[in-house]
Design a protein around this motif. Sequence first.
Motif, PDB file in Angstrom:
ATOM      1  N   ALA A  46      -2.045  -0.822  -6.065  1.00 48.35           N
ATOM      2  CA  ALA A  46      -2.519  -1.513  -4.652  1.00 48.35           C
ATOM      3  C   ALA A  46      -3.363  -0.249  -3.891  1.00 48.35           C
ATOM      4  O   ALA A  46      -4.335  -1.008  -3.580  1.00 48.35           O
ATOM      5  N   ALA A  47      -3.048   0.749  -3.644  1.00 46.33           N
ATOM      6  CA  ALA A  47      -3.594   1.738  -3.175  1.00 46.33           C
ATOM      7  C   ALA A  47      -5.032   1.980  -3.774  1.00 46.33           C
ATOM      8  O   ALA A  47      -6.046   2.053  -2.926  1.00 46.33           O
ATOM      9  N   GLU A  48      -4.908   2.148  -4.920  1.00 46.99           N
ATOM     10  CA  GLU A  48      -6.141   2.262  -5.698  1.00 46.99           C
ATOM     11  C   GLU A  48      -7.198   1.352  -5.588  1.00 46.99           C
ATOM     12  O   GLU A  48      -8.576   1.418  -5.411  1.00 46.99           O
ATOM     13  N   ILE A  49      -6.746   0.004  -5.607  1.00 44.76           N
ATOM     14  CA  ILE A  49      -7.459  -1.243  -5.627  1.00 44.76           C
ATOM     15  C   ILE A  49      -8.196  -1.087  -4.156  1.00 44.76           C
ATOM     16  O   ILE A  49      -9.238  -1.642  -3.875  1.00 44.76           O
ATOM     17  N   VAL A  50      -7.394  -0.802  -2.986  1.00 43.07           N
ATOM     18  CA  VAL A  50      -7.950  -0.795  -1.779  1.00 43.07           C
ATOM     19  C   VAL A  50      -8.940   0.581  -1.419  1.00 43.07           C
ATOM     20  O   VAL A  50     -10.067  -0.045  -1.122  1.00 43.07           O
ATOM     21  N   ARG A  51      -8.881   1.587  -2.130  1.00 43.14           N
ATOM     22  CA  ARG A  51      -9.776   2.454  -2.123  1.00 43.14           C
ATOM     23  C   ARG A  51     -11.030   2.327  -2.806  1.00 43.14           C
ATOM     24  O   ARG A  51     -12.226   2.583  -2.346  1.00 43.14           O
ATOM     25  N   SER A  52     -10.973   1.809  -3.932  1.00 43.82           N
ATOM     26  CA  SER A  52     -12.084   1.261  -4.945  1.00 43.82           C
ATOM     27  C   SER A  52     -13.030   0.196  -3.960  1.00 43.82           C
ATOM     28  O   SER A  52     -14.162   0.501  -4.121  1.00 43.82           O
ATOM     29  N   THR A  53     -12.148  -0.659  -3.558  1.00 45.63           N
ATOM     30  CA  THR A  53     -12.890  -1.738  -2.829  1.00 45.63           C
ATOM     31  C   THR A  53     -13.720  -1.240  -1.659  1.00 45.63           C
ATOM     32  O   THR A  53     -15.069  -1.883  -1.414  1.00 45.63           O
ATOM     33  N   VAL A  54     -13.240  -0.445  -0.614  1.00 45.86           N
ATOM     34  CA  VAL A  54     -13.632   0.347   0.264  1.00 45.86           C
ATOM     35  C   VAL A  54     -15.122   0.778  -0.219  1.00 45.86           C
ATOM     36  O   VAL A  54     -16.231   0.876   0.543  1.00 45.86           O
ATOM     37  N   SER A  55     -15.028   1.660  -1.249  1.00 47.10           N
ATOM     38  CA  SER A  55     -16.161   2.316  -1.946  1.00 47.10           C
ATOM     39  C   SER A  55     -17.157   1.338  -2.255  1.00 47.10           C
ATOM     40  O   SER A  55     -18.325   1.575  -2.207  1.00 47.10           O
ATOM     41  N   LEU A  56     -16.778   0.401  -3.026  1.00 48.06           N
ATOM     42  CA  LEU A  56     -17.641  -0.570  -3.750  1.00 48.06           C
ATOM     43  C   LEU A  56     -18.405  -1.239  -2.305  1.00 48.06           C
ATOM     44  O   LEU A  56     -19.884  -1.643  -2.586  1.00 48.06           O
ATOM     45  N   ALA A  57     -17.712  -1.734  -1.152  1.00 51.33           N
ATOM     46  CA  ALA A  57     -18.393  -2.286  -0.274  1.00 51.33           C
ATOM     47  C   ALA A  57     -19.407  -1.584   0.326  1.00 51.33           C
ATOM     48  O   ALA A  57     -20.691  -1.957   0.623  1.00 51.33           O
ATOM     49  N   HIS A  58     -19.110   0.067   0.785  1.00 50.13           N
ATOM     50  CA  HIS A  58     -20.109   0.560   1.081  1.00 50.13           C
ATOM     51  C   HIS A  58     -21.279   0.941   0.536  1.00 50.13           C
ATOM     52  O   HIS A  58     -22.505   1.010   0.933  1.00 50.13           O
ATOM     53  N   ALA A  59     -21.002   0.919  -0.890  1.00 52.08           N
ATOM     54  CA  ALA A  59     -22.174   1.088  -1.792  1.00 52.08           C
ATOM     55  C   ALA A  59     -22.959   0.059  -1.782  1.00 52.08           C
ATOM     56  O   ALA A  59     -24.339  -0.104  -2.058  1.00 52.08           O
ATOM     57  N   LEU A  60     -22.721  -1.293  -1.447  1.00 53.20           N
ATOM     58  CA  LEU A  60     -23.412  -2.261  -1.065  1.00 53.20           C
ATOM     59  C   LEU A  60     -24.055  -2.515   0.201  1.00 53.20           C
ATOM     60  O   LEU A  60     -24.496  -3.338   0.633  1.00 53.20           O
ATOM     61  N   ARG A  61     -23.675  -1.231   1.012  1.00 51.86           N
ATOM     62  CA  ARG A  61     -24.066  -1.393   2.440  1.00 51.86           C
ATOM     63  C   ARG A  61     -23.635  -2.426   3.092  1.00 51.86           C
ATOM     64  O   ARG A  61     -23.992  -3.160   4.105  1.00 51.86           O
ATOM     65  N   LEU A  96       0.775  -1.141   0.008  1.00 49.38           N
ATOM     66  CA  LEU A  96       0.100   0.128  -0.202  1.00 49.38           C
ATOM     67  C   LEU A  96       0.969   1.303   0.035  1.00 49.38           C
ATOM     68  O   LEU A  96       0.517   2.082  -0.566  1.00 49.38           O
ATOM     69  N   ASP A  97       1.980   1.242   0.711  1.00 48.72           N
ATOM     70  CA  ASP A  97       2.658   2.634   0.855  1.00 48.72           C
ATOM     71  C   ASP A  97       3.625   2.669  -0.362  1.00 48.72           C
ATOM     72  O   ASP A  97       3.942   3.878  -0.635  1.00 48.72           O
ATOM     73  N   ARG A  98       3.933   1.692  -1.150  1.00 48.12           N
ATOM     74  CA  ARG A  98       4.921   1.897  -2.416  1.00 48.12           C
ATOM     75  C   ARG A  98       4.138   1.647  -3.626  1.00 48.12           C
ATOM     76  O   ARG A  98       4.915   2.108  -4.878  1.00 48.12           O
ATOM     77  N   ASP A  99       2.982   1.156  -3.763  1.00 50.26           N
ATOM     78  CA  ASP A  99       2.376   0.612  -5.038  1.00 50.26           C
ATOM     79  C   ASP A  99       1.221   1.511  -5.326  1.00 50.26           C
ATOM     80  O   ASP A  99       0.078   1.312  -4.658  1.00 50.26           O
ATOM     81  N   PRO A 100       1.128   2.412  -6.379  1.00 48.40           N
ATOM     82  CA  PRO A 100      -0.231   3.376  -6.472  1.00 48.40           C
ATOM     83  C   PRO A 100      -1.383   2.561  -6.920  1.00 48.40           C
ATOM     84  O   PRO A 100      -2.576   2.779  -6.480  1.00 48.40           O
TER      85      PRO A 100
END
Length: 572
Positions: free
Chosen positions: A433-448, A427-431
């Motif tokens: 990987a960071a984008e995958i994590v951020r997108s997954t968080v948003s996707l999970a919240h969109a599905l409540r 997460l700290d050195r690979d943009p």
Amino acid sequence: MLIVLALVVEFVRPPGLPGSAGGAGGLAAISLAAVTAVAAVLIPGVLPGGARARAGIGRAVGRARRRRWAGDELTGLADRRHFLDAVGRSLGGGGHRVRAVTPVAVLLIDLDRMRDVNGALGHEQGDRLLVTVGRRLLAALPGSTLLARVDGDAFAVVLRGGGVACAERLAAVLREALEPPVLLAGTPVRPDASIGIACSPEHGRAALELFRHAEEAMHAAKRSRCGQAVYARAHPPINRARLLLRAEVRQALDRGQIELSYQPKADLRSGRISGVEALVRWRHPVDGVRLPDVFLTELDRAGLMPKLTVHVLDQALAACAGWHARGAPLTVSVNVPASVIVDRAFIGVVRAALARHLLPPSALVIEVTEDSLIEAREAARRTLTGLRSFGVRVSLDDYGTGFCSLTYLRELPADEVKLDRTFLRDLDRDPAAAEIVRSTVSLAHALRLRIVAEGVETQRSWQALADWQCDEVQGYFVAGPMTGDRVVGWLREWAARLAVPPGAGTSAAGALVGAGIAPGGAAAAIPALAAPPSATPPPLRPGQWPAGLRGAPAPAVAWRAGYRVQADLAAS
């Protein structure tokens, strides 16, 4: 033939002819038929070569009997013994080792996760799947090959005159033939298979040797999930050490050597500890603590996963009841394998365990690994729905490492998703990987759905996940696994790290007053928390943060009902 001829001569003649049936001639003909039958039996014994004739008749009868017992009753294919005999004949020396170099390939085809099909749909549907697989394989094979069912869910092919390249092409053809799903009790099941290949003379010169090496290659294909593999000397054999390990694991379970450790999960809004995950360990009397990677596979192969799951569930709920009694109403997460979750009876097991320890259903979180439920999704859905109906929460563990992640989010009933630690590692050195994590968080919240990030080991990861509004984190930055009797004492230490001294004048976004335990014992600061607000805000949905706190630590209160853990345990 003499008997039949005599009877035909006597009884087929038209009535009225001399010696017709019913007269003296008929009686004589019957007597002649009897004498002829006796002669047919006795003449080979008295004429020259009679012994050889009797021996020939005996060999013919023996061959007929062997042919009758050589077939598999379910599929109608050859069985294991017939297959090995055929391989031996193809090699040129029966089942014995021979010097001749005869190109023969053995392909061992083993269905993946057949146990899930039997457990979810019943053995009758499992038998239907085996019959269908046998027909598909037989239709895809050239006429010069032999197909046999050599084990419960294993088939084998002997390919005469073919080398490694030819065997690999045939394996690809067979896997393609198995791709279309089979409809079993209204459920489409794809009969995926792993294929191991061994060829003579490079991989062996005897039938049993080739078969054993094909089996080792098949297990290598299962481990790598590549579908097919050719035998290599580097493949670890199924040896006595593994058999001994399996016996030791069985004894460990009976003797209470399987223990649990617990790793805390922290709520990123408040910093509070929302619950713990139960992690299984084997306290070996000689080698000390063994991690699950060493023994869980052998437990599964020995069919002991249901027994282990009941044992772990009981231990975890007993520890959880002790924490509740001491003022720490934590939740406890228990991993349940697919072979257990597909059994509807597991719902009753969970109900009984919660009642036995006087705990509410909300105290338990059932974690299931997504890639283990590929074939048994419908059966898993029924069990998970039943668990959620009376208040047990469901978590999809190791999200992102399976084959059907998005499908699972849509179809499986769940309350939260646990993002696999592999995405946090870079997460700290690979943009990316960071984008995958951020997108997954948003996707999970969109599905409540709530989302938990595993493997958080640095303050930078903590802060990035807080900025992206992740719900919970788990990892060595919070704490490593610990014994059950250590949990409440550690909670007091954690609460002290979160405390803001009166009059310090620190803001919610600023001060660093605590330390998390990182791998190797290194200390890393965590954000401090401000004083609690005067009024309690309304309950929040998953992913919804209080106003003014996006990207910053939340006040020292539990914002979401069901996740409250007292920060002042020292005073309780």
